[in-house]
Design a protein around this motif. Sequence first.
Motif, short mmCIF file in Angstrom:
data_model
loop_
_atom_site.label_atom_id
_atom_site.label_comp_id
_atom_site.label_asym_id
_atom_site.label_seq_id
_atom_site.Cartn_x
_atom_site.Cartn_y
_atom_site.Cartn_z
N GLY A 105 -30.07 52.04 55.86
CA GLY A 105 -29.86 51.98 54.42
C GLY A 105 -31.03 52.47 53.60
O GLY A 105 -30.93 52.59 52.37
N ARG A 106 -32.15 52.76 54.24
CA ARG A 106 -33.36 53.16 53.53
C ARG A 106 -33.78 54.59 53.81
O ARG A 106 -34.39 55.23 52.97
N SER A 107 -33.51 55.06 55.02
CA SER A 107 -33.97 56.38 55.45
C SER A 107 -32.78 57.27 55.77
O SER A 107 -32.19 57.14 56.85
N PRO A 108 -32.41 58.18 54.87
CA PRO A 108 -31.25 59.03 55.13
C PRO A 108 -31.45 59.98 56.31
O PRO A 108 -30.49 60.35 56.99
N LEU A 109 -32.70 60.39 56.55
CA LEU A 109 -32.97 61.36 57.61
C LEU A 109 -33.88 60.71 58.65
O LEU A 109 -35.07 60.55 58.43
N ARG A 110 -33.27 60.33 59.78
CA ARG A 110 -34.01 59.59 60.81
C ARG A 110 -33.95 60.35 62.13
O ARG A 110 -32.90 60.84 62.52
N VAL A 111 -35.09 60.38 62.81
CA VAL A 111 -35.19 61.10 64.08
C VAL A 111 -35.92 60.23 65.08
O VAL A 111 -37.01 59.72 64.80
N ARG A 112 -35.32 60.04 66.25
CA ARG A 112 -36.01 59.32 67.32
C ARG A 112 -36.85 60.34 68.09
O ARG A 112 -36.32 61.29 68.69
N ALA A 113 -38.15 60.15 68.07
CA ALA A 113 -39.05 61.11 68.72
C ALA A 113 -40.39 60.44 68.98
O ALA A 113 -40.73 59.43 68.38
N ASP A 114 -41.13 61.04 69.90
CA ASP A 114 -42.48 60.60 70.22
C ASP A 114 -43.46 61.39 69.37
O ASP A 114 -43.41 62.63 69.34
N ALA A 115 -44.34 60.70 68.66
CA ALA A 115 -45.27 61.38 67.75
C ALA A 115 -46.28 62.27 68.49
O ALA A 115 -46.95 63.07 67.86
N CYS A 116 -46.38 62.13 69.80
CA CYS A 116 -47.28 63.01 70.55
C CYS A 116 -46.65 64.36 70.83
O CYS A 116 -47.33 65.29 71.26
N SER A 117 -45.33 64.48 70.60
CA SER A 117 -44.63 65.75 70.84
C SER A 117 -43.45 65.82 69.87
O SER A 117 -42.33 65.50 70.22
N LEU A 118 -43.72 66.24 68.66
CA LEU A 118 -42.73 66.20 67.59
C LEU A 118 -41.76 67.39 67.67
O LEU A 118 -42.18 68.51 67.97
#
Length: 213
Positions: free
Chosen positions: A122-135
């Motif tokens: 409800g807060r983030s329209p664009l969400r991505v599951r990812a590891d910040a070490c390899s975006l």
Amino acid sequence: MTAALPRIWPSPDNKPLPPTGTAEAFRAFARDLAAGRRSWDAETARFIAAQFDQLAAEWDTTRATGRDDPLRDALERGGPFPDGPCLELGSGTGLFTPLLRRVFPRVISVDLSEQMLHQAAGRSPLRVRADACSLPLADAQVAAVAAVDMLLFPTETARVLAPHGVVLWINQLGEDGPLYLPAAEVAAALPGDWLAVEADAGWGSWAVLRPGH
């Protein structure tokens, strides 16, 4: 080079301090990871993701500090900010996404935890599951990288940032936070030369870093 601004947001009473030993261990891990003295691997990422998956449903009511003073202050006094998308790393349940969306035309919320991202629907329209070490982004794609109580992956952060982009580094509990890094250490870890402005606000602290070219 870093410049400190005077505090304008007071620090309230009853600061929720984490257990001392646990916080110190996490801070040491965060420092070593940022400085390249410790590596990040798939096993660690899976462990962290599983921990936050378990906490996601109750995060907002039992784990969040409930204070957004550092981010508000950073957005008010840390500008001007370049126009373009903001990459929110470690976005969690999206508690801070609405504030970022007031400043940036698009916010991409990234987190390791699938359940955290589910809670953020409800807060983030664009969400991505990812590891910040390899975006999963090409080079120089975002105007800002925002990290609230997040581990620093300096090389990857700099890679996705546009040439005149900024890094917003937020510590909700300041020096007491488990992932605290001062602005000078963040600047030293990022490749190249960086200029930073920082301040204390509420229970925490913030820094906005810009390339020094």
